[in-house]
Design a protein around this motif. Structure first.
Motif, PDB file in Angstrom:
ATOM      1  N   GLY A   1       0.519  -1.005  -0.074  1.00 43.49           N
ATOM      2  CA  GLY A   1       0.171  -0.133  -0.090  1.00 43.49           C
ATOM      3  C   GLY A   1       0.946   1.562  -0.076  1.00 43.49           C
ATOM      4  O   GLY A   1       0.948   2.216  -0.585  1.00 43.49           O
ATOM      5  N   MET A   2       1.984   1.360   0.958  1.00 42.78           N
ATOM      6  CA  MET A   2       2.411   2.881   1.529  1.00 42.78           C
ATOM      7  C   MET A   2       3.876   2.840   0.369  1.00 42.78           C
ATOM      8  O   MET A   2       4.080   3.441   0.186  1.00 42.78           O
ATOM      9  N   GLY A   3       4.017   1.719  -0.331  1.00 47.20           N
ATOM     10  CA  GLY A   3       5.318   1.325  -0.949  1.00 47.20           C
ATOM     11  C   GLY A   3       4.991   2.344  -3.155  1.00 47.20           C
ATOM     12  O   GLY A   3       6.448   2.349  -2.976  1.00 47.20           O
ATOM     13  N   LEU A   4       4.104   2.317  -2.954  1.00 51.48           N
ATOM     14  CA  LEU A   4       3.636   3.219  -4.231  1.00 51.48           C
ATOM     15  C   LEU A   4       3.358   4.420  -3.513  1.00 51.48           C
ATOM     16  O   LEU A   4       3.411   5.722  -4.546  1.00 51.48           O
ATOM     17  N   ALA A   5       3.005   4.731  -2.515  1.00 50.27           N
ATOM     18  CA  ALA A   5       2.920   6.160  -1.763  1.00 50.27           C
ATOM     19  C   ALA A   5       4.346   7.850  -2.512  1.00 50.27           C
ATOM     20  O   ALA A   5       3.916   8.386  -3.045  1.00 50.27           O
ATOM     21  N   PRO A   6       5.524   7.417  -2.380  1.00 50.50           N
ATOM     22  CA  PRO A   6       6.989   8.064  -2.906  1.00 50.50           C
ATOM     23  C   PRO A   6       6.191   7.867  -4.186  1.00 50.50           C
ATOM     24  O   PRO A   6       6.275   9.184  -4.997  1.00 50.50           O
ATOM     25  N   PHE A   7       6.120   7.367  -5.409  1.00 55.78           N
ATOM     26  CA  PHE A   7       5.743   7.655  -6.579  1.00 55.78           C
ATOM     27  C   PHE A   7       4.045   8.459  -7.028  1.00 55.78           C
ATOM     28  O   PHE A   7       4.418   9.056  -7.233  1.00 55.78           O
ATOM     29  N   GLY A   8       3.587   8.296  -5.961  1.00 58.63           N
ATOM     30  CA  GLY A   8       1.953   9.454  -5.853  1.00 58.63           C
ATOM     31  C   GLY A   8       2.998  10.143  -5.921  1.00 58.63           C
ATOM     32  O   GLY A   8       2.470  11.585  -6.474  1.00 58.63           O
ATOM     33  N   SER A   9       3.693  10.512  -5.098  1.00 61.90           N
ATOM     34  CA  SER A   9       4.114  12.225  -4.687  1.00 61.90           C
ATOM     35  C   SER A   9       4.796  12.661  -5.716  1.00 61.90           C
ATOM     36  O   SER A   9       4.908  14.368  -6.046  1.00 61.90           O
ATOM     37  N   LEU A  10       5.911  11.723  -6.504  1.00 61.31           N
ATOM     38  CA  LEU A  10       6.249  12.535  -7.437  1.00 61.31           C
ATOM     39  C   LEU A  10       5.667  12.801  -8.486  1.00 61.31           C
ATOM     40  O   LEU A  10       5.909  13.647  -9.214  1.00 61.31           O
ATOM     41  N   LEU A  11       4.398  11.990  -8.590  1.00 59.94           N
ATOM     42  CA  LEU A  11       3.406  12.500  -9.597  1.00 59.94           C
ATOM     43  C   LEU A  11       2.798  13.131  -9.847  1.00 59.94           C
ATOM     44  O   LEU A  11       2.411  14.531 -10.398  1.00 59.94           O
ATOM     45  N   GLY A  12       2.363  13.291  -7.771  1.00 61.03           N
ATOM     46  CA  GLY A  12       1.823  15.094  -7.780  1.00 61.03           C
ATOM     47  C   GLY A  12       2.291  16.060  -8.463  1.00 61.03           C
ATOM     48  O   GLY A  12       2.108  17.148  -8.939  1.00 61.03           O
ATOM     49  N   GLY A  13       4.071  16.097  -7.538  1.00 60.26           N
ATOM     50  CA  GLY A  13       4.007  17.725  -8.088  1.00 60.26           C
ATOM     51  C   GLY A  13       5.018  17.431  -9.369  1.00 60.26           C
ATOM     52  O   GLY A  13       4.932  18.836  -9.986  1.00 60.26           O
ATOM     53  N   PHE A  14       5.050  16.781 -10.485  1.00 56.78           N
ATOM     54  CA  PHE A  14       5.541  16.522 -11.810  1.00 56.78           C
ATOM     55  C   PHE A  14       3.885  17.114 -12.870  1.00 56.78           C
ATOM     56  O   PHE A  14       4.029  18.472 -13.287  1.00 56.78           O
ATOM     57  N   LEU A  15       3.350  16.915 -11.984  1.00 54.96           N
ATOM     58  CA  LEU A  15       1.401  16.769 -12.907  1.00 54.96           C
ATOM     59  C   LEU A  15       1.258  18.915 -12.184  1.00 54.96           C
ATOM     60  O   LEU A  15       0.353  19.561 -13.150  1.00 54.96           O
ATOM     61  N   ALA A  16       1.034  19.205 -10.644  1.00 51.10           N
ATOM     62  CA  ALA A  16       1.693  20.513 -10.550  1.00 51.10           C
ATOM     63  C   ALA A  16       2.115  21.694 -11.232  1.00 51.10           C
ATOM     64  O   ALA A  16       1.847  22.014 -12.000  1.00 51.10           O
ATOM     65  N   GLN A  17       3.740  20.625 -11.468  1.00 48.13           N
ATOM     66  CA  GLN A  17       4.185  21.758 -12.516  1.00 48.13           C
ATOM     67  C   GLN A  17       3.634  22.182 -13.902  1.00 48.13           C
ATOM     68  O   GLN A  17       4.257  22.634 -14.385  1.00 48.13           O
ATOM     69  N   GLU A  18       3.224  20.745 -14.665  1.00 47.30           N
ATOM     70  CA  GLU A  18       3.184  20.841 -15.494  1.00 47.30           C
ATOM     71  C   GLU A  18       1.385  21.301 -16.128  1.00 47.30           C
ATOM     72  O   GLU A  18       1.571  21.374 -17.363  1.00 47.30           O
ATOM     73  N   TRP A  19       0.376  20.802 -15.271  1.00 48.86           N
ATOM     74  CA  TRP A  19      -0.522  21.042 -15.577  1.00 48.86           C
ATOM     75  C   TRP A  19      -1.568  22.061 -15.006  1.00 48.86           C
ATOM     76  O   TRP A  19      -2.797  22.773 -15.353  1.00 48.86           O
ATOM     77  N   GLY A  20      -0.774  22.885 -14.130  1.00 46.47           N
ATOM     78  CA  GLY A  20      -1.501  23.613 -12.545  1.00 46.47           C
ATOM     79  C   GLY A  20      -1.730  23.136 -11.649  1.00 46.47           C
ATOM     80  O   GLY A  20      -2.125  21.459 -11.328  1.00 46.47           O
ATOM     81  N   LEU A  21      -1.918  23.573 -11.086  1.00 48.82           N
ATOM     82  CA  LEU A  21      -2.811  22.675  -9.451  1.00 48.82           C
ATOM     83  C   LEU A  21      -4.591  22.086  -8.820  1.00 48.82           C
ATOM     84  O   LEU A  21      -4.262  21.908  -9.383  1.00 48.82           O
ATOM     85  N   ARG A  22      -4.906  23.626  -9.883  1.00 52.16           N
ATOM     86  CA  ARG A  22      -6.435  23.141 -10.251  1.00 52.16           C
ATOM     87  C   ARG A  22      -6.741  22.199 -10.573  1.00 52.16           C
ATOM     88  O   ARG A  22      -7.660  20.478 -10.442  1.00 52.16           O
ATOM     89  N   THR A  23      -6.273  21.559 -12.032  1.00 52.35           N
ATOM     90  CA  THR A  23      -6.573  20.664 -12.501  1.00 52.35           C
ATOM     91  C   THR A  23      -5.496  19.162 -12.334  1.00 52.35           C
ATOM     92  O   THR A  23      -6.061  18.636 -12.318  1.00 52.35           O
ATOM     93  N   SER A  24      -4.485  19.485 -11.923  1.00 57.05           N
ATOM     94  CA  SER A  24      -4.248  18.276 -11.352  1.00 57.05           C
ATOM     95  C   SER A  24      -4.659  17.901 -10.118  1.00 57.05           C
ATOM     96  O   SER A  24      -4.604  16.871  -9.871  1.00 57.05           O
TER      97      SER A  24
END
Length: 431
Positions: free
Chosen positions: A373-396
């Motif tokens: 379960g938690m083992g995927l959390a680091p990848f989720g955090s990285l994805l969240g940061g990437f999406l926020a950079q590329e798509w903007g905060l609301r869309t992400s």
């Protein structure tokens, strides 16, 4: 996935005095409360320090959160096999000492102006690694301290302490960073871990560690046994899949959320802490409801309904805007709903896991589920940061919140969704 809700699962009345009068259980509860309060304070202090003081970008915040979550991926399985062979009291005491020293060092470094992003990465990893040991150990400790029929009551009590930490930790962490300094906030977290150490070290009961053969099996074999047990059990397998889907998406959501609140909604550090702390009162309600709803409506119905309600509320947050006088109350309500639903799921799932798992496999089962379960959390955090950079905060935020809905869907179409009012039977004990 608050004050102290000791409740009996089938009646909702206070837990019989026998559980609370148990000194060792009470010491475990006090230590767990202090430890969780320190952990939840730290989870807010480090990211807010990075965002508000060091002006960290979305990618850097994603990396910081991922670094703190990576120890679960690296250590959970090993820790589970190790904890099954050791006294959990010793494990918890040592991890409390370690976290106290790590955050104390961070506080000192901050006072001298040395606390930059590299130092935050080191502290986040150290605290995360030690927390893996503590979390696996306290779950196994409960099974060794109380009777099987008291597991749901004990879990309700311990989860209630975690909920209390969710009320005070984020608000305290946000306020300390905003009004005083990050070093002061880190020092406060260190004090909580020190209190946990003082309480847990006073546990006197000798734990009944499962018997082992004269020649202990190799670590790899024990890890494999835990993996095989969880994968082979339909309930635990479903818990793993639903947990993995939730933790991945939730990690992405929180990375975006911690940027969305101060930068898109222009909230202060204190307001951010209060918004995050709103999950605590909801978790208090969820903990109390978890003591009675599953036995009335069925465990499966409660799990799916609570997950849909709690996870789905985040879909409304990206639409917020305007004055903090409007957005903050809405955020408080959203946090309350999320806390209620997630706590219902957490307590119910933990009761299912402990009910079907023999004593000799408790640590490995908990660690395996945590790993998946938690083992995927680091990848989720990285994805969240990437999406926020590329798509903007609301869309992400909208996209990642939608991803959280996969967890209740997986539960609905698994054996968990069909569970009735009674917990499944336990397997035969194993070494």
């Amino acid at each position: 996935m608050p004050s102290v809700p000791f409740a009996v699962p089938d009646s909702g009345r206070p837990v019989p005095p026998s559980l609370w009068r148990d000194r060792d259980f009470r010491r475990l509860w006090v230590g767990q409360t202090a430890s969780q309060l320190g952990e939840h304070t730290t989870l807010v202090v480090l990211p807010l320090f990075a965002v508000l003081t060091l002006d960290a970008g979305a990618g850097q915040l994603g990396v910081l959160r991922a670094v703190g979550q990576t120890p679960v991926l690296l250590l959970a399985l090993v820790v589970g096999a190790w904890v099954d062979r050791w006294r959990t009291r010793t494990v918890m005491v040592l991890t409390d000492i370690g976290r106290t020293l790590a955050l104390g060092a961070a506080a000192m470094a901050g006072l001298f102006g040395w606390l930059g992003l590299p130092a935050l990465f080191v502290v986040a990893f150290a605290v995360g690694a030690l927390s893996v040991f503590f979390d696996v150990a306290y779950q196994a400790c409960l099974v060794r301290l109380v009777k099987r029929e008291q597991l749901v009551r004990g879990n309700s009590a311990l989860e209630g302490s975690r909920s209390a930490a969710q009320i005070g930790g984020p608000a305290l962490g946000g306020a300390l960073v905003a009004l005083l300094s990050a070093p002061t906030a880190a020092a406060t977290s260190a004090l909580f871990f020190g209190l946990s150490f003082l309480s847990i070290r006073r546990i006197r009961r000798i734990e009944s560690i499962p018997e082992h053969s004269e020649r202990p099996s190799r670590l790899g074999r024990r890890i494999h046994e835990g993996l095989r047990f969880v994968v082979g059990d339909p309930w635990l397998r479903a818990v793993c899949l639903a947990s993995a889907a939730f933790q991945f998406s939730f990690a992405a959501v929180m990375t975006v959320y911690l940027l969305f609140l101060p930068r898109e909604l222009h909230l202060s550090g204190t307001a951010v802490g209060l918004a995050l702390a709103a999950t605590g009162p909801g978790a208090l309600l969820g903990s109390m409801l978890a003591a009675r709803l599953p036995s009335r409506f069925g465990h499966g119905t409660v799990l799916v309904s609570a997950a849909v309600l709690g996870d789905g509320v985040f879909l409304c947050v990206p639409a917020l805007g305007g004055s903090p006088a409007v957005t903050v109350p809405v955020l408080l309500l959203a946090g309350f709903v999320f806390g209620t639903g997630s706590q219902l799921v957490t307590v119910t799932v933990m009761a299912v896991r402990q009910a079907v798992t023999p004593n000799g496999m408790q640590g490995r089962a908990a660690a395996t589920i945590t790993f998946v379960g938690m083992g995927l959390a680091p990848f989720g955090s990285l994805l969240g940061g990437f999406l926020a950079q590329e798509w903007g905060l609301r869309t992400s935020l909208l996209v990642t919140a939608a991803g959280m809905m996969l967890s209740p869907v997986l539960m609905a179409f698994s054996p968990l969704g069909r569970l009735g009012r009674k917990l499944p039977a336990s397997h035969d004990d194993v070494s």
